[in-house]
Design a protein around this motif. Structure first.
Motif, PDB file in Angstrom:
ATOM      1  N   UNK A  19       4.895  22.831 -11.771  1.00 12.08           N
ATOM      2  CA  UNK A  19       4.741  24.513 -11.312  1.00 12.08           C
ATOM      3  C   UNK A  19       5.373  25.234 -11.023  1.00 12.08           C
ATOM      4  N   UNK A  75       0.765  -0.928  -0.267  1.00 11.22           N
ATOM      5  CA  UNK A  75      -0.116  -0.254   0.346  1.00 11.22           C
ATOM      6  C   UNK A  75       0.236   1.403   0.222  1.00 11.22           C
ATOM      7  N   UNK A  76       2.232   0.582  -0.156  1.00  7.13           N
ATOM      8  CA  UNK A  76       2.692   2.185   0.229  1.00  7.13           C
ATOM      9  C   UNK A  76       2.922   3.237  -0.934  1.00  7.13           C
ATOM     10  N   UNK A  77       2.629   2.380  -2.190  1.00  7.06           N
ATOM     11  CA  UNK A  77       1.980   3.340  -3.622  1.00  7.06           C
ATOM     12  C   UNK A  77       0.429   3.734  -3.224  1.00  7.06           C
ATOM     13  N   UNK A  78      -0.259   3.436  -2.621  1.00  2.28           N
ATOM     14  CA  UNK A  78      -1.789   3.761  -2.087  1.00  2.28           C
ATOM     15  C   UNK A  78      -0.825   5.984  -1.465  1.00  2.28           C
ATOM     16  N   UNK A  79      -0.331   5.796   0.112  1.00  2.35           N
ATOM     17  CA  UNK A  79      -0.758   6.305   0.319  1.00  2.35           C
ATOM     18  C   UNK A  79       0.712   7.557   0.736  1.00  2.35           C
ATOM     19  N   UNK A 115       3.344  17.573  -8.908  1.00  5.61           N
ATOM     20  CA  UNK A 115       2.704  19.074  -9.206  1.00  5.61           C
ATOM     21  C   UNK A 115       3.502  20.097  -8.648  1.00  5.61           C
ATOM     22  N   UNK A 116       3.902  20.611  -7.555  1.00  8.66           N
ATOM     23  CA  UNK A 116       4.159  21.837  -7.656  1.00  8.66           C
ATOM     24  C   UNK A 116       6.276  22.176  -8.124  1.00  8.66           C
ATOM     25  N   UNK A 138       0.924   8.455  -2.798  1.00  8.95           N
ATOM     26  CA  UNK A 138       0.430   8.200  -3.852  1.00  8.95           C
ATOM     27  C   UNK A 138       0.130  10.459  -4.042  1.00  8.95           C
ATOM     28  N   UNK A 139      -0.826  10.675  -2.582  1.00 11.67           N
ATOM     29  CA  UNK A 139      -1.279  12.313  -2.781  1.00 11.67           C
ATOM     30  C   UNK A 139       0.058  13.026  -2.540  1.00 11.67           C
ATOM     31  N   UNK A 181       1.311  13.054  -5.812  1.00 12.85           N
ATOM     32  CA  UNK A 181       0.580  14.122  -6.215  1.00 12.85           C
ATOM     33  C   UNK A 181       1.496  15.842  -6.371  1.00 12.85           C
ATOM     34  N   UNK A 182       0.740  15.820  -5.066  1.00  9.46           N
ATOM     35  CA  UNK A 182       1.415  18.075  -4.650  1.00  9.46           C
ATOM     36  C   UNK A 182       3.004  17.426  -5.033  1.00  9.46           C
TER      37      UNK A 182
END
Lengths: 188, 666, 383, 157
Positions: free
Chosen positions: D120, D102-106, D116-117, D108-109, D112-113
């Motif tokens: 940016x 579940x590393x990928x799941x936890x 994204x940054x 991921x957020x 992603x941030x």
């Protein structure tokens, strides 16, 4: 560089699409829960007999020293699909000589007795699980559920829902054969 | 006869969609006006025929024509009329027909109302829209025909699910569909722009009203669904992170990002390929939602009866539409030149951050929703991803977003003056912090995160109001001038203020009702008193009452505060004999401060010690109504923006020049 | 009527596709018409913001400069005027206009069901009253039987059981049959009907409870064809096809004259024969006559879907009706037909068939038990 | 077909309210609060995506009782959850445990941030170069103002 980045969304979509395609496999049941018991010894439990049924109760000790794999079926008289499954299990006992044990789940003894008298009683032993606690020990998610347990009490297979219909029966038969639950000529 | 007319009309609609998918785009590339114009006629024709089909199906439901299989399976002669009508879209087939109807409504909308869009762009856009139409009409006719007949008809229908007999639920799908199918036209605009190879401020302005309309409906639809869950399901929750909720929420998140990035494209000619990508992805997520709900891919309480064959068909549609559009994007987007430059502290940068956070949040929700499937495919393990994950991933991101949201509108385009900005928000930031600390002191208790959220919500509220005050120079100029200035502001500006205020209000409702909810569950025999949140509630017993198609056990609860009778509540437990179902009708005393939410469940199972007792559930949900008020403000803000006259600029008043041009061209 | 409506719709579609030709003269909106206007509006907007003091003079100028540049580039990209009124366009539109209705008609004629009428629930009062009558009758009958101090006549309970079975309320049927089964006057038929109801209620599986009733039925009348049939079905379900086959065949061969149940036997025998490669059954008598559905047939139909079953029964009934047209003297045939119509809730047809039977019965001795059956049935149907 | 049948069977389960019943509740409010919290993180195995706290299915009730029983026996929250997990597997945990699978799941957020940054920052740094502000030449200025005049006349706003 820009071009490579522009391909990324497509790539992601294709990957997700692959998973969706896999997920649509008609044999896959999204609500099916895998059992943690597979390849594990059967849980500890000790159930008394159902009043009015002339079969002894069932406990873990009945599962640990058998000559071949046995089937443990969780059933209840209030469970509609169990009715259809009952005919299949009866045939497996009569035709293939499987040894069938029952766990009567959250059922009134009198209802269960009447049900068994109407439909026949293919079970060798039946334990009455009035509280449903043994059900939890087995990781039960609904009734009916059927387990195949080897001669030493190790759970080999679990089937959720009624074993009814050619597909389900074929799957179950295959599991029975692999487990050696079917009485062979030599064994009889 | 009526069902057959509906069936035939659908076939005609498909024929028109086929024509529209070819002729206009051909006309646009060969520059043949008559072919370009044909899009308008066929788009309106499509909506006409789909509406006829929809009306025919609705008629069958209204008169309970059980020669139509769909009516047999989803209706019953005893259903109240309103729910017979709503039954039209209660099933997979009917809701898909509604889906297609809304799809064609948006197509016809652009055909009829988009008078400021050049013929070429319009022709391409409508052709793309027709491709989607063809996909879904053929899906409808080939795998899910709502007009399948049964003869001889059974005596009565099968379905009378009382849980679904609810006004909120009846209206929720149309609004929700209006939202996420509405994004189809934005998708079509984007694909058309990719084909044309040009995105400019004018394009952004043509797309904006449609994006807004879809976003407003989706907002309303989600809020209505949440409201339904809140008062009908009987345990006072309003969001469960169920896969089906998630798939309607993701297009909303991304649609919100799209609304903001389109502003940058419109004002500054920047973020072009990003805006296009968002437009494609937003509708892709809508399609994904349709797919997930109808394929049985994930388990959900709301899913329709599953059918892998249908799932495969929709997956094919997804592959063509999403795969095709993203491939086109990969091919054409890199050619789009970047727009105006801007500094790290500027309105553009603020909107960039907004987009990054919204996109990351969408990605997290998507990933969390699909992770069980992915893991199962890769390792065979089955896990559940529930609210704890989503809350942990989503809430911090939203707090971050809200922090920026307060600042964003204060920033000026291209480059903003940091010192001036800080000076302007110093006061409100301090005020928000002070208020949050005060609430900590006063409320003592509750999770730390809740206070952080309070701080964020207050900051957003105050900063938004501050920005508005700055705009109209409140307190700087005489009050009358300020009012006049407010009147002169463009509607879109008011819309933004309203919507941002709505988010702040919404947040407060969420914080209050989740962190300070109190609950009492008791066995109550007549005379039993329960105290909760300052109310004393006396249970006066249960009586049996009859409804039109049910009977109910109605409890009477006298609610007192400081000895004065505040109100009397009558929660019910209804039993529908025909459907053999029991539902809970909670009774709620609603005020701005909070809801006193009462429901009555079955009689106590142990009647020896609790003779005559019933199970009572009483909840106090502080501020919960702010959630719906906040959502209403969001919708109102969207509608306000939508009414901005600037969105219609460019529409010819059939000016002399245009007319004479046409004559010259003849 | 329905085709006229289709024609109108098709015509509308045709006209809609043709419509662009009518406005061919009007000009079309080009980018040059709209884009600069939007840019000009943006210029004004900047000006208004400046006037209101929202932005500084420098900011406004920079913004306006940007927009001016965009205006210039738009003005320079003057587009070539569209090729208007090209013949290709007109021809395509014409072909398209013809395509639309043709496509719809071709699709519809293969997929539509124009012959099925609409039937609003409100228009089906007769059917409903009939259904309600049967239900009402059954409940009245049950009430009368239950309140009878002597426990109600056995015939009454049997009739009630059969009525419930027809209504598909199998558990009620079983309860009714069981009342009689406990009495000393229970006949072999009582037990075989009870067994049948139990089997149908269990998805066609002969469960031990049904077996016990079959045993009783055969004890009372070893030749009971229905009981024998279910016994054979039990053997089949025990995977003893040979035993099942033999039992059916020997029972069939015991008869010298034709009886309606034989058809079902023959079918079942041949079904087993086909599956297991046993010799197929050759009917000793001419098979021109086709009996209507018997109770056993319905049992055999138990594993069909509701729809299949209805179709199956209907086809049997229509075959029987057609045969009776040719052989109007067949009293038992009429009675079976009437009974079948009753099952299908075709009240008037049932009455008609019973009346035919009644007419034939006048030539029979008055103590013929069928007299009573017909009278009772007609009374029940109110005919 | 089997799935269809199951779906139908499941749809008969009423979703009525009234999950936790008073007779299940523990006398000790602190313990009861812990039980409620634990129940909210456990998935009901027969319902679809519901925690056992809000489900009125029989098995959910049994599990709630079991949770309370284990708490009364002195189990810690983690022990109680582990007890249930040992019988039903990870599937019952609405909050997936942090494990390699579940590393990928936890993460991921967070990823992603950060991604994204990063994107940016790249976009912003590209914008660094000074903006060329060249004024329009006279001809262009004239063309534009002529156009603007024209469009003002055409559009009466």
């Amino acid at each position: 560089m820009r071009r490579e980045i522009a391909v990324l969304p497509l790539l992601a979509a294709v990957i997700f699409g692959g998973f969706f395609l896999w997920g649509l496999n008609p044999d896959r049941d999204p609500s099916e829960i895998p059992s943690v018991l597979i390849s594990q010894p059967a849980p500890e439990f000790d159930l008394g007999p159902v009043d009015g049924v002339d079969r002894p109760g069932l406990s873990r000790s009945d599962l640990v020293s058998n000559d071949r794999a046995v089937v443990v079926n969780v059933f209840a008289s209030w469970c509609v699909p169990c009715r259809a499954e009952h005919a299949v299990l009866t045939r497996l006992v009569e035709r293939d000589g499987i040894r069938l044990f029952g766990i009567n789940y959250k059922d009134k003894a009198e209802d269960a007795a009447k049900w068994l008298s109407d439909l026949g009683n293919p079970y060798e032993r039946i334990g009455s699980d009035l509280t449903g606690r043994t059900g939890i020990e087995w990781g039960l998610s609904g009734v009916p559920e059927t387990f195949i347990v080897d001669g030493n009490g190790v759970v080999l297979f679990r089937y959720v829902g009624p074993v009814v219909g050619p597909e389900a029966e074929a799957r179950f038969m295959q599991a029975l054969e692999q487990a050696g639950a079917i009485q062979t000529e030599a064994g009889s | 006869m009526y069902p057959e007319i509906g069936h035939f009309a659908l076939a005609l609609a498909l024929a028109l969609a086929l024509l529209q998918s070819v002729l206009p785009i051909l006309g646009a590339s060969r520059r043949i006006p008559v072919l370009m114009k044909s899009a308008q006629a066929t788009a309106i024709g499509q909506v006409l025929f789909v509406a006829i089909a929809f009306a025919a199906l609705m008629h069958s439901f209204i008169v309970s024509d059980f020669t139509v299989r769909n009516v047999v399976e989803n209706s019953h002669s005893l259903k109240p009329m309103l729910f017979k009508v709503a039954g039209t879209w209660g099933s997979h087939e009917g809701s898909l027909l509604l889906w297609v109807l809304i799809l064609t409504v948006f197509g016809a909308g652009v055909a009829g109302l988009g008078s400021n869009i050049p013929a070429e762009t319009k022709a391409r856009t409508l052709s793309v829209q027709a491709w989607i139409s063809v996909g879904f009409l053929s899906f409808l006719l080939l795998t899910s025909n709502p007009f399948e007949r049964v003869f001889p008809p059974p005596l009565d229908g099968n379905d009378l699910n009382p849980l679904l007999q609810d006004v909120g639920l009846a209206m929720h799908p149309p609004l929700l569909y209006f939202g996420y199918v509405g994004f189809s036209i934005v998708f079509s605009f984007a694909v058309a722009a990719l084909i044309e190879g040009r995105v400019d401020p004018a394009w952004a302005r043509w797309v904006r009203p449609w994006t807004l309309a879809a976003w407003v409906s989706l907002t309303a639809g989600i809020a209505l669904g949440s409201w339904w869950a809140y008062y009908e399901l009987g345990w006072g929750g309003w969001w469960f992170w169920d896969p089906v909720e998630n798939v309607s929420f993701m297009p909303w998140l991304l649609g919100t990002a799209l609304l903001h990035s389109a502003i940058v494209t419109e004002k500054r000619d920047a973020f072009k390929s990003w805006t296009i990508l968002l437009a494609i992805l937003t509708f892709s997520l809508s399609l994904l939602g349709t797919f997930i709900v109808r394929s049985g891919l994930l388990t959900s309480v709301h899913a329709f009866a599953v059918d892998p064959e249908r799932g495969l068909y929709i997956l094919g549609l997804l592959a063509v539409s999403i795969g095709g559009s993203l491939a086109l994007y990969a091919w054409r987007a890199p050619e789009m030149e970047g727009g105006g430059l801007f500094r790290p502290v500027s309105r553009e940068a603020g909107l960039l951050v907004n987009n990054i956070i919204l996109a990351a949040a969408t990605g997290s929700v998507l990933f969390g929703t699909l992770y069980p499937l992915i893991l199962e495919a890769v390792t065979g393990e089955k896990i559940s991803v529930g609210p704890p994950f989503f809350n942990a991933a989503f809430v911090p991101m939203m707090l971050l977003l809200v922090g920026f949201m307060g600042l964003g509108p204060l920033l000026s385009w291209k480059r903003a003056d940091i010192a001036g900005l800080l000076q302007r928000v110093r006061f409100v930031a301090a005020l928000a912090l002070l208020a949050a600390l005060a609430s900590w002191y006063l409320l003592n208790g509750g999770p730390f995160m809740a206070y952080l959220a309070i701080l964020a919500a207050l900051w957003l509220l105050l900063a938004t109001l501050r920005e508005w005050a700055l705009r109209i120079r409140l307190f700087e100029v005489p009050f009358r001038d300020a009012v006049r200035r407010a009147g002169n502001l463009p509607r879109a500006s008011h819309g933004m203020t309203l919507a941002h205020t709505g988010v702040a209000v919404l947040m407060m409702g969420m914080i209050g009702s989740s962190a300070w909810k109190s609950e009492e569950i008791v066995f109550a025999a007549p005379g039993k008193e329960v105290s909760i949140a300052g109310f004393d509630i006396a249970f006066q017993g249960v009586e049996r009452v009859r409804g039109p198609n049910y009977f109910a056990d109605r409890g009477t609860l006298a609610v007192r505060r400081d000895g004065d009778l505040v109100t009397t509540l009558f929660p019910e437990r209804r039993t529908y004999p025909v459907a053999q179902t029991t539902t809970t009708e909670s009774a709620i005393r609603s005020t701005l401060a909070g809801d006193l939410y009462t429901s009555i469940a079955e009689p106590a199972s142990d009647q020896v010690n609790n003779a005559g007792a019933w199970t009572l559930r009483i909840l106090y949900e502080p501020l919960v109504n702010l959630i719906w008020i906040g959502a209403a403000l969001l919708v109102l803000g969207g509608v306000m923006s939508l009414s901005d006259r600037r969105l219609r600029v460019g529409a010819p008043r059939r000016a002399k020049t245009a007319a004479s041009d046409a004559v010259a061209a003849e | 009527m329905i085709w006229a409506t289709f024609a109108i719709l098709a015509l509308v579609a045709f006209a809609i596709v043709l419509h662009p030709l009518r406005m061919a003269g009007a000009g079309i909106l080009t980018r040059n018409d709209t884009v600069p206007k939007i840019l000009a509006d943006q210029m004004q907007e900047v000006q208004r913001d400046l006037d209101r003091g929202l932005i500084s003079e420098a900011e406004a100028q920079a913004a306006q400069l940007e927009i001016k540049k965009r205006i210039l580039s738009t003005l320079r990209q003057s587009e070539s005027a569209p090729v208007n009124g090209a013949a290709g366009g007109r021809k395509s539109i014409l072909i398209a206009a013809i395509f639309a209705p043709v496509f719809a008609v071709v699709y519809y004629t293969t997929m539509g069901s124009p012959d099925i009428p609409s039937l609003a629930f409100a228009e089906r009062t007769e059917e409903r009253t009939q259904n309600a009558e049967v239900t009402e009758l059954a409940s009245r009958m049950r009430e009368r039987l239950e309140t009878d101090p002597d426990g109600g006549p056995s015939e009454g309970w049997m009739l009630l059981g059969q009525t419930y079975q027809r209504m598909g309320r199998l558990n009620n049927a079983i309860t009714a049959f069981e009342v009689v089964a406990k009495r000393p006057d229970a006949s072999s038929a009582t037990f075989s009907m009870l067994a049948e109801a139990v089997v149908i209620a269990n998805d066609g599986v002969v469960i031990p409870k049904a077996q016990r009733h079959i045993d009783r039925a055969l004890e009372l009348d070893p030749k009971n064809p229905a009981a024998t049939y279910f016994r054979a079905l039990y053997f089949l379900q025990q995977e003893q096809p040979r035993k099942s086959y033999d039992l059916l065949l020997s029972r069939l061969n015991e008869e010298v004259s034709f009886a309606p149940w034989m058809e079902v036997y023959a079918q079942q025998i041949n079904r087993i024969a086909a599956e297991k490669n046993f010799p197929a059954f050759q009917p000793p008598m001419a098979r021109a006559q086709q009996p209507g559905p018997t109770a056993a047939d319905v049992a055999a139909a138990a594993d069909m879907t509701e729809e299949d079953r209805a179709n199956f029964i209907r086809s049997m009934v229509s075959r029987l009706a057609a045969r009776l047209e040719d052989e109007p003297e067949d009293l038992d045939g009429w009675m079976r037909l009437a009974n079948a119509y009753n099952v299908l809730q075709e009240r008037s047809l049932a009455i008609e068939a019973y009346q035919k039977a009644q007419a034939l019965l006048e030539e029979m001795p008055s103590d013929d038990p069928r007299n009573a059956v017909v009278r009772e049935a007609l009374e029940q149907l109110g005919g | 077909m089997k799935r269809l049948l199951l779906a139908l069977a499941l749809s008969l389960v009423p979703i009525a309210a009234g999950a936790v019943e008073p007779d299940e509740m523990l006398a000790d409010p602190a313990l009861e609060a812990r039980a409620r919290e634990i129940s909210k993180d456990l998935r009901c195995v027969v319902c679809q995506n519901q925690d056992i706290d809000s489900s009125n299915a029989g098995v959910a009730r049994d599990l709630r009782l079991l949770v309370r029983e284990r708490l009364l026996a002195g189990g810690s929250d983690a022990e109680v959850i582990e007890f249930i997990r040992a019988r039903y597997g990870d599937y019952v945990l609405l909050k997936p445990p942090l494990e390699p699978s579940t590393y990928a799941l936890w993460f991921a957020p967070v990823a992603l941030i950060l991604f994204g940054l990063l994107a940016g920052v790249i976009v912003l740094s590209r914008n660094r170069k000074p903006e060329a502000v060249s004024a329009l030449n006279e001809d262009d200025e004239k063309a534009v103002s002529e156009f603007l005049k024209r469009s003002d006349a055409g559009d009466a706003s």
